[in-house]
Design a protein around this motif. Structure first.
Motif, short mmCIF file in Angstrom:
data_model
loop_
_atom_site.label_atom_id
_atom_site.label_comp_id
_atom_site.label_asym_id
_atom_site.label_seq_id
_atom_site.Cartn_x
_atom_site.Cartn_y
_atom_site.Cartn_z
N GLN A 89 0.83 -1.20 0.00
CA GLN A 89 0.00 0.00 0.00
C GLN A 89 0.86 1.25 0.00
OE1 GLN A 89 -2.26 -0.89 3.51
NE2 GLN A 89 -4.00 -1.72 2.37
N LYS A 124 -7.29 1.40 -0.79
CA LYS A 124 -7.16 0.94 0.60
C LYS A 124 -6.07 1.72 1.33
CE LYS A 124 -8.82 -3.79 -0.24
NZ LYS A 124 -8.45 -5.22 -0.26
N SER A 152 -6.74 4.13 4.56
CA SER A 152 -6.00 3.88 5.82
C SER A 152 -5.19 5.09 6.24
CB SER A 152 -5.07 2.67 5.64
OG SER A 152 -5.81 1.49 5.37
#
Length: 246
Positions: A32, A92, A96
């Protein structure tokens, strides 16, 4: 002398900094973290293109004005960021990161809009369109100044998520759609209304051209991310309240 290059550098480094902080604290994984550089790389490439075209003088040509640039060029940085969200890993990661980013960081980021004082100075010197400064420049400067107060209130947790959403929305509306439309109405072409010098052509002289093409759209992008962040916080609080009631 202009601070536009410094503003762009600050903007390009801000999201990677937030990602690094989230990664260091264990809120996102390595994949990520790396995915965040997809939109950032897109912005860097677009900045390089804008600088190259600006230096070449293309942004000051009649052919360029005939393309109605003010109506679509500001959308490019925003599109780069939000189009990357089509990738699940990027989405994502952004969610986050926003969830753990303090609200006052995103508020104080908008204080960079105080740089609009530069256009106020150029307006007083007679080198910048007065109509644009009155309708967009001054409100934008005021919003940048308000970011200092809002940032302090957010730091002290004295402002609600709803209020922050409204505040970010105001920052967005100050620019969209008014600024692009007013700029286009001041450029040579079939849509020109404001032909009295100085016209909006002054905005597309390099390096000033980087402001409507990169700097301002990036601030607007973070207004949208700020609203998204507050929606995430709002939903999380609502979920906790419903869970407690059960």
């Amino acid at each position: 002398m202009t601070i536009i290059p410094l503003l762009i550098l600050f903007q390009l480094l801000f999201l990677p900094f937030l990602a690094w902080k989230a990664r260091r604290d264990g809120h996102i994984n390595r994949t990520q973290f790396r995915a965040i550089f997809i939109p950032v790389t897109g912005l860097i490439i677009w900045t390089a293109i804008a600088i190259s075209l600006g230096i070449s003088g293309i942004f000051e040509s009649e052919k360029f004005y005939q393309l109605y640039p003010a109506l679509w060029m500001p959308v490019i940085p925003i599109t780069i960021v939000f189009a990357s969200l089509a990738l699940p890993t990027v989405q994502k990661g952004i969610v986050s990161i926003l969830a753990v980013t303090p609200a006052h960081w995103l508020a104080l980021f908008q204080a960079g809009r105080i740089s609009a004082i530069g256009t106020a100075y150029h307006t007083l010197q007679g080198n910048f369109p007065l109509y644009f400064e009155v309708v967009v420049g001054i409100p934008d400067l005021c919003f940048g100044l308000s970011a200092l107060m809002v940032g302090i209130l957010a730091m002290q947790q004295k402002i609600s998520s709803r209020a922050l959403i409204i505040w970010h929305l105001i920052g967005f509306v100050i620019i969209v759609p008014t600024a692009p439309l007013l700029l286009q109405l001041g450029l040579p072409g079939s849509l020109q209304v404001f032909a009295q010098p100085p016209t909006a052509e002054a905005v597309y002289t390099f390096p000033m051209s980087l402001a409507p093409i990169m700097v301002v759209p990036t601030f607007v992008t973070f207004n949208l991310l700020g609203m998204w962040r507050e929606r995430l916080v709002w939903k999380r609080k609502l979920s906790h309240q419903q869970g407690g009631a059960i």
